[in-house]
Design an enzyme around this catalytic site. Structure first.
Site, PDB file in Angstrom:
ATOM      1  N   TRP A   6      -4.280  31.565   8.498  1.00 50.79           N
ATOM      2  CA  TRP A   6      -5.187  32.706   8.549  1.00 50.79           C
ATOM      3  C   TRP A   6      -5.811  32.878   9.933  1.00 50.79           C
ATOM      4  O   TRP A   6      -6.001  34.002  10.406  1.00 50.79           O
ATOM      5  CB  TRP A   6      -6.266  32.535   7.487  1.00 50.79           C
ATOM      6  CG  TRP A   6      -7.223  33.683   7.392  1.00 50.79           C
ATOM      7  CD1 TRP A   6      -6.944  34.957   6.987  1.00 50.79           C
ATOM      8  CD2 TRP A   6      -8.604  33.666   7.718  1.00 50.79           C
ATOM      9  NE1 TRP A   6      -8.074  35.727   7.026  1.00 50.79           N
ATOM     10  CE2 TRP A   6      -9.116  34.962   7.478  1.00 50.79           C
ATOM     11  CE3 TRP A   6      -9.465  32.678   8.189  1.00 50.79           C
ATOM     12  CZ2 TRP A   6     -10.438  35.285   7.703  1.00 50.79           C
ATOM     13  CZ3 TRP A   6     -10.786  33.009   8.397  1.00 50.79           C
ATOM     14  CH2 TRP A   6     -11.265  34.304   8.154  1.00 50.79           C
ATOM     15  N   LEU A   7      -6.145  31.763  10.601  1.00 49.34           N
ATOM     16  CA  LEU A   7      -6.818  31.839  11.897  1.00 49.34           C
ATOM     17  C   LEU A   7      -5.873  32.090  13.065  1.00 49.34           C
ATOM     18  O   LEU A   7      -6.311  32.538  14.121  1.00 49.34           O
ATOM     19  CB  LEU A   7      -7.607  30.551  12.158  1.00 49.34           C
ATOM     20  CG  LEU A   7      -8.866  30.344  11.330  1.00 49.34           C
ATOM     21  CD1 LEU A   7      -9.465  28.981  11.612  1.00 49.34           C
ATOM     22  CD2 LEU A   7      -9.868  31.443  11.598  1.00 49.34           C
ATOM     23  N   GLU A  28       1.288  10.038   7.034  1.00 49.19           N
ATOM     24  CA  GLU A  28       0.671   9.320   5.919  1.00 49.19           C
ATOM     25  C   GLU A  28       1.715   8.862   4.905  1.00 49.19           C
ATOM     26  O   GLU A  28       1.626   7.758   4.372  1.00 49.19           O
ATOM     27  CB  GLU A  28      -0.384  10.205   5.246  1.00 49.19           C
ATOM     28  CG  GLU A  28      -1.199   9.493   4.204  1.00 49.19           C
ATOM     29  CD  GLU A  28      -1.937   8.282   4.717  1.00 49.19           C
ATOM     30  OE1 GLU A  28      -1.828   7.216   4.078  1.00 49.19           O
ATOM     31  OE2 GLU A  28      -2.622   8.392   5.746  1.00 49.19           O
ATOM     32  N   GLU A  35       3.717   0.345   3.980  1.00 53.63           N
ATOM     33  CA  GLU A  35       2.847  -0.570   3.245  1.00 53.63           C
ATOM     34  C   GLU A  35       3.479  -1.008   1.925  1.00 53.63           C
ATOM     35  O   GLU A  35       3.362  -2.169   1.539  1.00 53.63           O
ATOM     36  CB  GLU A  35       1.488   0.078   3.004  1.00 53.63           C
ATOM     37  CG  GLU A  35       0.668   0.194   4.265  1.00 53.63           C
ATOM     38  CD  GLU A  35      -0.737   0.712   4.016  1.00 53.63           C
ATOM     39  OE1 GLU A  35      -1.083   0.976   2.844  1.00 53.63           O
ATOM     40  OE2 GLU A  35      -1.481   0.842   4.999  1.00 53.63           O
ATOM     41  N   GLU A  44       2.749 -13.480   0.842  1.00 63.12           N
ATOM     42  CA  GLU A  44       2.336 -14.376   1.920  1.00 63.12           C
ATOM     43  C   GLU A  44       1.987 -13.586   3.182  1.00 63.12           C
ATOM     44  O   GLU A  44       2.538 -12.521   3.432  1.00 63.12           O
ATOM     45  CB  GLU A  44       3.434 -15.403   2.228  1.00 63.12           C
ATOM     46  CG  GLU A  44       4.698 -14.829   2.846  1.00 63.12           C
ATOM     47  CD  GLU A  44       5.691 -14.299   1.826  1.00 63.12           C
ATOM     48  OE1 GLU A  44       6.682 -13.706   2.273  1.00 63.12           O
ATOM     49  OE2 GLU A  44       5.475 -14.446   0.621  1.00 63.12           O
ATOM     50  N   HIS A  46       1.977 -12.712   6.998  1.00 66.21           N
ATOM     51  CA  HIS A  46       2.875 -12.833   8.142  1.00 66.21           C
ATOM     52  C   HIS A  46       2.369 -11.887   9.228  1.00 66.21           C
ATOM     53  O   HIS A  46       1.981 -10.752   8.941  1.00 66.21           O
ATOM     54  CB  HIS A  46       4.308 -12.470   7.744  1.00 66.21           C
ATOM     55  CG  HIS A  46       5.307 -12.887   8.776  1.00 66.21           C
ATOM     56  ND1 HIS A  46       5.578 -12.133   9.885  1.00 66.21           N
ATOM     57  CD2 HIS A  46       6.083 -13.985   8.861  1.00 66.21           C
ATOM     58  CE1 HIS A  46       6.496 -12.743  10.623  1.00 66.21           C
ATOM     59  NE2 HIS A  46       6.819 -13.879  10.012  1.00 66.21           N
ATOM     60  N   LYS A  53       1.698  -2.735   9.225  1.00 68.65           N
ATOM     61  CA  LYS A  53       0.661  -1.937   8.563  1.00 68.65           C
ATOM     62  C   LYS A  53      -0.298  -1.329   9.581  1.00 68.65           C
ATOM     63  O   LYS A  53      -0.695  -0.166   9.456  1.00 68.65           O
ATOM     64  CB  LYS A  53      -0.108  -2.798   7.568  1.00 68.65           C
ATOM     65  CG  LYS A  53       0.672  -3.119   6.314  1.00 68.65           C
ATOM     66  CD  LYS A  53      -0.203  -3.871   5.337  1.00 68.65           C
ATOM     67  CE  LYS A  53       0.441  -4.001   3.984  1.00 68.65           C
ATOM     68  NZ  LYS A  53      -0.464  -4.566   2.992  1.00 68.65           N
ATOM     69  N   SER A  57      -0.926   2.720  10.358  1.00 65.71           N
ATOM     70  CA  SER A  57      -2.260   3.331  10.357  1.00 65.71           C
ATOM     71  C   SER A  57      -2.573   3.969  11.706  1.00 65.71           C
ATOM     72  O   SER A  57      -3.214   5.033  11.769  1.00 65.71           O
ATOM     73  CB  SER A  57      -3.315   2.285  10.021  1.00 65.71           C
ATOM     74  OG  SER A  57      -3.111   1.773   8.738  1.00 65.71           O
ATOM     75  N   TRP A  71      -6.217  22.128  17.253  1.00 67.12           N
ATOM     76  CA  TRP A  71      -7.153  23.111  16.713  1.00 67.12           C
ATOM     77  C   TRP A  71      -8.229  23.449  17.742  1.00 67.12           C
ATOM     78  O   TRP A  71      -8.608  24.609  17.878  1.00 67.12           O
ATOM     79  CB  TRP A  71      -7.777  22.598  15.422  1.00 67.12           C
ATOM     80  CG  TRP A  71      -6.880  22.751  14.230  1.00 67.12           C
ATOM     81  CD1 TRP A  71      -5.704  22.120  14.014  1.00 67.12           C
ATOM     82  CD2 TRP A  71      -7.072  23.628  13.136  1.00 67.12           C
ATOM     83  NE1 TRP A  71      -5.163  22.527  12.830  1.00 67.12           N
ATOM     84  CE2 TRP A  71      -5.984  23.444  12.261  1.00 67.12           C
ATOM     85  CE3 TRP A  71      -8.077  24.525  12.779  1.00 67.12           C
ATOM     86  CZ2 TRP A  71      -5.859  24.144  11.073  1.00 67.12           C
ATOM     87  CZ3 TRP A  71      -7.956  25.208  11.588  1.00 67.12           C
ATOM     88  CH2 TRP A  71      -6.852  25.025  10.746  1.00 67.12           C
TER      89      TRP A  71
END
Length: 78
Positions: A6-7, A28, A35, A44, A46, A53, A57, A71
């Protein structure tokens, strides 16, 4: 994403605003997949599992920074 469409003044702006949000969703999903694989492999501890992980992230965080940057640049001149 609807707000970005819209913008946006042109098709390119709309694609950048909406596409940057899609990039966060893709990162994501990949982070969740990493994960799940690490958790499935074993309980365990490691160092490489933790690094995988953390890097997943970090990719999500960088994509969020890209959204904010995109933006900001496209909407600052209004």
């Amino acid at each position: 994403m609807p707000l970005g469409i819209w913008l946006g003044r042109s098709g390119v702006e709309q694609a950048l605003l909406a596409g940057s949000c899609l990039l966060v969703l893709m990162c994501e999903l990949l982070n969740s997949a990493i994960e799940a694989v690490v958790d499935r492999h074993g309980a365990e501890q490691h160092p490489l599992a933790g690094a995988a992980k953390d890097l997943g992230s970090a990719a999500v965080f960088v994509s969020l920074l890209f959204v904010a940057f995109t933006w900001f640049l496209l909407l600052i001149d209004r």
